[in-house]
Write a protein that holds these residues in place. Sequence first.
Motif, PDB file in Angstrom:
ATOM      1  N   ARG A 127       1.203  -1.379  -0.277  1.00 54.40           N
ATOM      2  CA  ARG A 127      -0.091  -0.524   0.174  1.00 54.40           C
ATOM      3  C   ARG A 127       1.171   1.120  -0.227  1.00 54.40           C
ATOM      4  O   ARG A 127       0.311   2.012  -0.713  1.00 54.40           O
ATOM      5  CB  ARG A 127      -1.123   0.021   0.915  1.00 54.40           C
ATOM      6  CG  ARG A 127      -1.758  -1.385   1.239  1.00 54.40           C
ATOM      7  CD  ARG A 127      -3.132  -1.204   2.225  1.00 54.40           C
ATOM      8  NE  ARG A 127      -3.399   0.526   2.735  1.00 54.40           N
ATOM      9  CZ  ARG A 127      -3.907   0.665   4.189  1.00 54.40           C
ATOM     10  NH1 ARG A 127      -3.533  -0.609   4.543  1.00 54.40           N
ATOM     11  NH2 ARG A 127      -3.995   1.950   3.828  1.00 54.40           N
ATOM     12  N   PHE A 128       1.874   0.833   0.944  1.00 57.55           N
ATOM     13  CA  PHE A 128       2.701   2.948   1.211  1.00 57.55           C
ATOM     14  C   PHE A 128       4.304   2.834   0.398  1.00 57.55           C
ATOM     15  O   PHE A 128       4.283   3.469  -0.139  1.00 57.55           O
ATOM     16  CB  PHE A 128       2.924   2.536   2.514  1.00 57.55           C
ATOM     17  CG  PHE A 128       1.688   2.993   2.779  1.00 57.55           C
ATOM     18  CD1 PHE A 128       0.904   3.886   3.112  1.00 57.55           C
ATOM     19  CD2 PHE A 128       1.673   1.406   4.446  1.00 57.55           C
ATOM     20  CE1 PHE A 128      -0.242   4.400   3.906  1.00 57.55           C
ATOM     21  CE2 PHE A 128       0.218   2.386   4.716  1.00 57.55           C
ATOM     22  CZ  PHE A 128      -0.784   3.544   4.731  1.00 57.55           C
ATOM     23  N   VAL A 398       5.259   0.298   8.380  1.00 58.66           N
ATOM     24  CA  VAL A 398       4.424   1.906   7.584  1.00 58.66           C
ATOM     25  C   VAL A 398       5.824   2.327   7.531  1.00 58.66           C
ATOM     26  O   VAL A 398       6.214   2.999   5.946  1.00 58.66           O
ATOM     27  CB  VAL A 398       3.679   1.962   8.353  1.00 58.66           C
ATOM     28  CG1 VAL A 398       2.845   3.690   7.178  1.00 58.66           C
ATOM     29  CG2 VAL A 398       2.442   1.322   7.794  1.00 58.66           C
ATOM     30  N   ARG A 402       7.152   3.934   3.327  1.00 57.18           N
ATOM     31  CA  ARG A 402       7.135   4.291   2.816  1.00 57.18           C
ATOM     32  C   ARG A 402       8.722   5.129   2.215  1.00 57.18           C
ATOM     33  O   ARG A 402       8.493   5.959   1.343  1.00 57.18           O
ATOM     34  CB  ARG A 402       6.709   6.182   3.855  1.00 57.18           C
ATOM     35  CG  ARG A 402       5.177   5.487   3.859  1.00 57.18           C
ATOM     36  CD  ARG A 402       4.943   6.636   5.211  1.00 57.18           C
ATOM     37  NE  ARG A 402       3.257   7.425   5.044  1.00 57.18           N
ATOM     38  CZ  ARG A 402       2.442   7.019   6.246  1.00 57.18           C
ATOM     39  NH1 ARG A 402       3.468   7.601   7.643  1.00 57.18           N
ATOM     40  NH2 ARG A 402       1.187   6.347   6.568  1.00 57.18           N
TER      41      ARG A 402
END
Length: 438
Positions: A127-128, A398, A402
Amino acid sequence: MAHSSQPADPAAPAPLSVGDEVELDVTNIAHGGVSVARHGGRVVFVADAIPGERVRARVTEARKKSFARAVTVEVIEASPDRRDHVWPEAALDRAPQDRAGGAEFGHIALPRQRDLKAQVLVDAMQRFGGLDVEELVGLEVEACLGDDESNGLGYRTRVRLHVDPETGAVGPYAARSRRVIPVLSLPLATEGVEAIAPLGDSMPDVAAVDLVAPSADDPRMLLTVGDGRKRAGEDDPVRELVGDRGFLVRAGGFWQVHREAPEVLFTAVRDAVTHLIDEGRFDAAAANLDLYGGAGLLAAAMAEAAGPQVKVTTVEADAGATDDAAENLAELVGARAITARVDRYLADLLSAAPPVRDRLRRGTVVLDPPRSGAGGDVCAQLAGLAPANIVYVACDPVALARDTKTLLAAGYALAGLRAFDLFPHTHHLESVALFTRE
């Protein structure tokens, strides 16, 4: 207190208020140690549950229209992976506000804990991080030596306890709060930590208690008195042993909390550098860096792989840790320890002369940033310096994801990713990612 015992209707609106009790079908795991359910179309992040369970949960936050937060008060249909909580003071039979924090996965079988952590990491990297699922197939969270035999208990060599300012009671904070919970046990702590823990004592003039049990030194207690930030004894030198290599560390300085974690990460970084050497991608004479270097553990791992003549500069903002690193790396003729903020140090390098920049482009960077990650600015600086390789040690999936996206956009490829269960019975995990410049 309002109660709702009807099954949740996914199509119906879901007005929720703090204190409501609702039945939830738990479907997934989220970053942060909470599970995911839905109530009338609204996402509910629920604590003390396991995906696959049906629970009754009490709403603790409902300010957002799109989601709410809740805590399990009863398990209606239990997962086969549910276990008696390893910490009685955090168990489900306690009122939610009286449950000790710091062991939010303590009700889950260890293999399932690791599966859930792997799911969180894979989801974050998709997702990131912008990775395809095919690139993450087979990713597992690796156990530390001895944890399966001990059920993941007795591993913490460093524990912080707090003191209730009104009663003087000593204990951890309650889950998701700053309320001190008196406890009779610390099941995640090593025997050395438990032996000196002032459980049951009253310490009205103390704000916090740090318990430290070094691997090659005596356990000790560091006290924060009043509202002071300095802890008595925090600058005392203690000895840690990683394999057969000794490290000097300040008692209050950063060191991995799991008894096996320093060796696990030392070995993982050493192996990553060895892989680069085998691939002909590592230059021992280049301007190699160890960023957020602490006491020099990972710079030493680089030297273990590349040899004692390796050129490496470790950069750390804490002056005490830099002093420790200088001591720990003293036998490496090409090692330097510098006290500086990483972003400022990299900014200086970006304006350096071409020969310096060339040595950096041939170099390998190891970095172990805080939980928030290196961040966009530091990753952009690294992209500008364009080192040949980056070995990234991350304690937040996370944040790693990123930063991965930033590095991939800058022309790096993810050449390897490993994950380690350095924090059993919590949602935390550690990852080591290897990036190479394409």
